[in-house]
Motif scaffolding. Structure first.
Motif, PDB file in Angstrom:
ATOM      1  N   LYS A 435      -2.870   6.781  -2.265  1.00 62.02           N
ATOM      2  CA  LYS A 435      -3.695   6.897  -1.061  1.00 62.02           C
ATOM      3  C   LYS A 435      -3.270   5.857  -0.026  1.00 62.02           C
ATOM      4  O   LYS A 435      -3.271   6.121   1.184  1.00 62.02           O
ATOM      5  CB  LYS A 435      -5.170   6.720  -1.418  1.00 62.02           C
ATOM      6  CG  LYS A 435      -6.145   6.994  -0.278  1.00 62.02           C
ATOM      7  CD  LYS A 435      -7.574   6.948  -0.808  1.00 62.02           C
ATOM      8  CE  LYS A 435      -8.576   7.348   0.278  1.00 62.02           C
ATOM      9  NZ  LYS A 435      -8.781   6.301   1.277  1.00 62.02           N
ATOM     10  N   GLY A 436      -2.871   4.664  -0.512  1.00 57.15           N
ATOM     11  CA  GLY A 436      -2.476   3.586   0.381  1.00 57.15           C
ATOM     12  C   GLY A 436      -1.177   3.846   1.127  1.00 57.15           C
ATOM     13  O   GLY A 436      -0.952   3.274   2.197  1.00 57.15           O
ATOM     14  N   ILE A 437      -0.299   4.708   0.572  1.00 56.03           N
ATOM     15  CA  ILE A 437       0.995   4.956   1.231  1.00 56.03           C
ATOM     16  C   ILE A 437       1.012   6.291   1.975  1.00 56.03           C
ATOM     17  O   ILE A 437       2.058   6.725   2.448  1.00 56.03           O
ATOM     18  CB  ILE A 437       2.158   4.917   0.209  1.00 56.03           C
ATOM     19  CG1 ILE A 437       1.984   6.002  -0.862  1.00 56.03           C
ATOM     20  CG2 ILE A 437       2.273   3.539  -0.421  1.00 56.03           C
ATOM     21  CD1 ILE A 437       3.124   6.072  -1.854  1.00 56.03           C
ATOM     22  N   ARG A 438      -0.138   6.918   2.087  1.00 60.50           N
ATOM     23  CA  ARG A 438      -0.204   8.243   2.717  1.00 60.50           C
ATOM     24  C   ARG A 438       0.345   8.228   4.143  1.00 60.50           C
ATOM     25  O   ARG A 438       1.201   9.049   4.501  1.00 60.50           O
ATOM     26  CB  ARG A 438      -1.662   8.723   2.712  1.00 60.50           C
ATOM     27  CG  ARG A 438      -1.879  10.068   3.371  1.00 60.50           C
ATOM     28  CD  ARG A 438      -3.337  10.469   3.261  1.00 60.50           C
ATOM     29  NE  ARG A 438      -3.613  11.730   3.941  1.00 60.50           N
ATOM     30  CZ  ARG A 438      -4.814  12.294   3.972  1.00 60.50           C
ATOM     31  NH1 ARG A 438      -5.834  11.726   3.354  1.00 60.50           N
ATOM     32  NH2 ARG A 438      -4.992  13.436   4.621  1.00 60.50           N
ATOM     33  N   LEU A 439      -0.127   7.292   4.962  1.00 61.34           N
ATOM     34  CA  LEU A 439       0.318   7.252   6.364  1.00 61.34           C
ATOM     35  C   LEU A 439       1.801   6.927   6.467  1.00 61.34           C
ATOM     36  O   LEU A 439       2.514   7.483   7.312  1.00 61.34           O
ATOM     37  CB  LEU A 439      -0.509   6.229   7.149  1.00 61.34           C
ATOM     38  CG  LEU A 439      -1.982   6.589   7.380  1.00 61.34           C
ATOM     39  CD1 LEU A 439      -2.687   5.461   8.121  1.00 61.34           C
ATOM     40  CD2 LEU A 439      -2.102   7.886   8.178  1.00 61.34           C
ATOM     41  N   ASN A 440       2.289   6.013   5.584  1.00 62.65           N
ATOM     42  CA  ASN A 440       3.710   5.673   5.597  1.00 62.65           C
ATOM     43  C   ASN A 440       4.565   6.889   5.273  1.00 62.65           C
ATOM     44  O   ASN A 440       5.600   7.125   5.909  1.00 62.65           O
ATOM     45  CB  ASN A 440       4.000   4.563   4.579  1.00 62.65           C
ATOM     46  CG  ASN A 440       3.280   3.276   4.903  1.00 62.65           C
ATOM     47  OD1 ASN A 440       2.241   2.992   4.326  1.00 62.65           O
ATOM     48  ND2 ASN A 440       3.813   2.503   5.833  1.00 62.65           N
ATOM     49  N   PHE A 444       7.493   8.605   7.510  1.00 58.98           N
ATOM     50  CA  PHE A 444       8.862   8.845   7.048  1.00 58.98           C
ATOM     51  C   PHE A 444       9.244  10.309   7.268  1.00 58.98           C
ATOM     52  O   PHE A 444      10.350  10.621   7.681  1.00 58.98           O
ATOM     53  CB  PHE A 444       9.009   8.513   5.559  1.00 58.98           C
ATOM     54  CG  PHE A 444       8.802   7.060   5.224  1.00 58.98           C
ATOM     55  CD1 PHE A 444       8.813   6.087   6.208  1.00 58.98           C
ATOM     56  CD2 PHE A 444       8.592   6.659   3.911  1.00 58.98           C
ATOM     57  CE1 PHE A 444       8.619   4.744   5.900  1.00 58.98           C
ATOM     58  CE2 PHE A 444       8.401   5.336   3.591  1.00 58.98           C
ATOM     59  CZ  PHE A 444       8.406   4.366   4.580  1.00 58.98           C
ATOM     60  N   ASP A 445       8.311  11.205   6.982  1.00 63.72           N
ATOM     61  CA  ASP A 445       8.584  12.644   7.125  1.00 63.72           C
ATOM     62  C   ASP A 445       8.819  13.021   8.584  1.00 63.72           C
ATOM     63  O   ASP A 445       9.682  13.855   8.898  1.00 63.72           O
ATOM     64  CB  ASP A 445       7.402  13.427   6.543  1.00 63.72           C
ATOM     65  CG  ASP A 445       7.635  14.929   6.572  1.00 63.72           C
ATOM     66  OD1 ASP A 445       8.800  15.358   6.448  1.00 63.72           O
ATOM     67  OD2 ASP A 445       6.653  15.678   6.699  1.00 63.72           O
ATOM     68  N   LEU A 522      10.181  -0.881   1.544  1.00 64.94           N
ATOM     69  CA  LEU A 522      10.041  -1.694   0.333  1.00 64.94           C
ATOM     70  C   LEU A 522       8.615  -1.664  -0.204  1.00 64.94           C
ATOM     71  O   LEU A 522       8.386  -1.586  -1.411  1.00 64.94           O
ATOM     72  CB  LEU A 522      10.483  -3.135   0.611  1.00 64.94           C
ATOM     73  CG  LEU A 522      11.982  -3.328   0.907  1.00 64.94           C
ATOM     74  CD1 LEU A 522      12.274  -4.767   1.285  1.00 64.94           C
ATOM     75  CD2 LEU A 522      12.831  -2.919  -0.302  1.00 64.94           C
ATOM     76  N   LEU A 523       7.615  -1.726   0.719  1.00 62.99           N
ATOM     77  CA  LEU A 523       6.214  -1.676   0.292  1.00 62.99           C
ATOM     78  C   LEU A 523       5.887  -0.330  -0.344  1.00 62.99           C
ATOM     79  O   LEU A 523       5.264  -0.271  -1.410  1.00 62.99           O
ATOM     80  CB  LEU A 523       5.300  -1.912   1.501  1.00 62.99           C
ATOM     81  CG  LEU A 523       3.792  -1.753   1.234  1.00 62.99           C
ATOM     82  CD1 LEU A 523       3.313  -2.819   0.248  1.00 62.99           C
ATOM     83  CD2 LEU A 523       2.990  -1.829   2.526  1.00 62.99           C
ATOM     84  N   VAL A 524       6.330   0.754   0.290  1.00 58.60           N
ATOM     85  CA  VAL A 524       6.050   2.094  -0.239  1.00 58.60           C
ATOM     86  C   VAL A 524       6.698   2.268  -1.607  1.00 58.60           C
ATOM     87  O   VAL A 524       6.077   2.779  -2.545  1.00 58.60           O
ATOM     88  CB  VAL A 524       6.545   3.177   0.743  1.00 58.60           C
ATOM     89  CG1 VAL A 524       6.538   4.549   0.080  1.00 58.60           C
ATOM     90  CG2 VAL A 524       5.663   3.203   1.983  1.00 58.60           C
TER      91      VAL A 524
END
Length: 574
Positions: A435-440, A444-445, A522-524
């Motif tokens: 859920k935390g990486i959804r926006l990232n 990217f897409d 790196l975070l994702v």
């Protein structure tokens, strides 16, 4: 020479007035929104306190609709009782009459332009010099809001003053009070703001376009029309939200009906308190407050009765999200342990579905059929709905676990249960990472950088390969084979992580990505990899024996030690 009504100036005035109201509401909510929510949530224990809280917050926020929508949210979340919600709504109806008092006592008694324009000027300067989202920035927006509020009022007033000079009340056909009641209700429903409708009525009354009787009927209609916002907010909501919306409609409709059918008597009573002919604006503001106060007095003894009637009309239907626990008594510990394991497996399945949808992967690549949540549903859940259901399922699992723990368990049974509940926590931590990486992932897409697009596709590929491997393990019967396969998948997860780091380092050297993109990637990857590990850990605790779990953990510890040794700088010979 007759002068026509300046319709466009009236429309512009109304628009500016509404915009000013919006700025005031948003600014006050940003400055003290948390405090308002705390008052609505905490200081509503009892009918009088809930009425007082509704009155205070609405008077400050200047939006009964905003307060009512807050109440909808709190009742829907189960943190406010129905009786207290009705009390807040009753109080908010009185609080919203403050706008009428401001307009009546200030709006037409002084030169509006003389202080409206300085307010707008000072507020605009503040917006330029203060950083966005700071306290002074929102204070500046608040100042501009008040400036626009009165400037809009001045436009509305000016648009009808010349017209009023050649107009006589005798020119208005006698449509009767019902017509003006409906006109007030429709105007409020269309504008979604009773304050604006009341301001128009006061403007018309000030310019003597309407009589006091007509103004009173329109104000009653405005009170009824304001319920539309809350009714719209409750559409498709839980039963509790529907109760709040209906209580708002019942209160305003009954209060309006009582005031309307007793209109001559109320007008005479207002005439005793205020000279209607000399100060009709104050008289109308007083009428607005008094008939809402009358509604509170009428409803106060019946709040409990109304609350119970609404609960019977809209009873709670508990959605059963569990597949196994609701069919198993916690007292039969062997059966309870098996059911708990299966339910945590169901939790993992729903978590995997959420992750697939978040990365826009067709779940049919992994699942042969719908997951239990959606088997009997006519539509697919949204990501947010699915996430909320997963949280509720986890809560049901933990509640059942607590009941089983309360039984007399052997030490080995207690340890087995601890492993199962630990598996459920790993699953929830995994989905929280995703859920935390959804926006990232969405960035990217949609990025114009081809390297980021390629990494997005690589994340999707890694997830599908992981789930195919996990499903192969679920079809196995030999635990030793499960053990080896889990270790192999763990190794693949680590190799994919290391490969990603190497590729990112090469991309940085080749200047394919910028500094901020490096940090995001790196975070994702870190959260994605952790999520994959935790899902694998949950399978380990669900499928393996205690000895195998011990060996698995020791193998991972050895790998981490070896990796740490690789990272140490080599000693050089002197």
């Amino acid at each position: 020479m007759t002068t026509n009504l300046d319709v466009w100036k009236l429309a512009a005035g109304l628009g500016i007035f509404l915009f000013g109201m919006l700025l005031i509401e948003e600014s006050v909510r940003s400055l003290s929104g948390r405090a308002f929510r705390r008052i609505i949530r905490m200081y509503t224990n009892g009918r009088l306190r809930s009425i007082g809280s509704g009155l205070l917050v609405t008077a400050l926020l200047q939006s009964s609709s905003a307060v009512s929508l807050m109440v909808l949210a709190f009742v829907g979340a189960g943190v406010m009782r129905m009786e207290n919600a009705i009390g807040v709504i009753m109080g908010s109806n009185i609080g919203t009459t403050l706008t009428a008092w401001i307009v009546a006592t200030v709006g037409f008694q002084v030169s509006i332009e003389s202080f409206a324009l300085p307010f707008i000027g000072m507020g605009a300067v503040g917006l330029i010099f203060f950083r966005p989202a700071t306290r002074l920035f929102f204070v500046s927006r608040l100042v501009i809001g008040f400036g626009f509020l009165f400037l809009g009022l001045d436009y509305m007033k000016g648009s009808v003053e010349n017209f009023a000079q050649t107009f006589s009340l005798t020119q208005i056909p006698d449509y009767g009070p019902w017509f003006y009641l409906l006109a007030g209700a429709m105007a409020t429903a269309l504008m979604q703001a009773s304050a604006a409708a009341v301001a128009i009525v006061l403007t018309a009354l000030h310019s003597r376009l309407i009589s006091f009787d007509i103004g009173a009927a329109m104000v009653i209609g405005a009170n009824i029309g304001t319920t539309i916002t809350v009714l719209l907010g409750a559409i498709g909501g839980v039963q509790a939200k529907k109760r709040v919306a209906l209580s708002h409609l019942v209160f305003n409709a009954v209060t309006g009906a009582v005031a309307f059918f007793n209109l001559p008597g109320l007008i005479r009573f207002i005439g005793v308190l205020v000279d209607v002919g000399a100060d009709s604006l104050t008289a109308l503001a007083l009428f607005h407050t008094l008939f809402n106060l009358l509604g509170v007095i009428i409803f106060f003894p019946f709040v409990g009765l109304l609350s119970r009637a609404l609960i019977r009309l809209y009873p709670d239907y508990k959605t059963i999200l569990t597949e196994y626990l609701d069919k198993t008594p916690a007292e039969v510990t062997d059966a309870a342990d098996a059911a708990l394991r299966k339910e945590v497996g169901h939790l993992l399945q729903e978590c995997q579905l959420y992750n697939l949808r978040l990365l826009q992967i067709d779940e049919k690549l992994v699942f042969d059929e719908d997951t239990p949540f959606e088997k009997n549903e006519k539509r697919k859940y949204t990501l947010d709905e699915l996430y909320e259901n997963i949280k509720l399922l986890h809560a049901a699992i933990f509640t059942f676990y607590s009941k089983v723990q309360a039984q007399k368990l052997h030490e080995s049974e207690a340890k087995e249960l601890e492993r199962v509940i630990y598996a459920s926590r790993n699953i929830m931590n995994s989905i929280k990472n995703f859920k935390g990486i959804r926006l990232n992932m969405e960035e990217f897409d949609a990025s114009e950088n081809p390297y980021l697009n390629a990494q997005y596709k690589l994340f999707r590929k890694r997830l599908v390969e992981l789930y195919h491997g996990m499903f192969r393990i679920l079809s196995m019967t030999d635990r030793e084979e499960m053990y080896r396969s889990l270790l192999k998948i763990y190794t693949l997860i680590e190799e994919a992580d290391e490969g990603f780091i190497r590729n990112t380092q090469k991309a940085v050297a080749d200047q394919k990505i910028h500094e901020m993109e490096i940090a995001s990637l790196l975070l994702v990857n870190r959260l994605f990899t952790q999520s994959c590990r935790m899902q694998l850990y949950s399978m380990k605790d669900l499928l393996l024996t205690q000895d195998q779990v011990h060996d698995f953990d020791r193998a991972m510890d050895m790998k981490e030690t070896m990796d740490a040794e690789k990272m140490k700088p080599r000693e050089t010979l002197a």
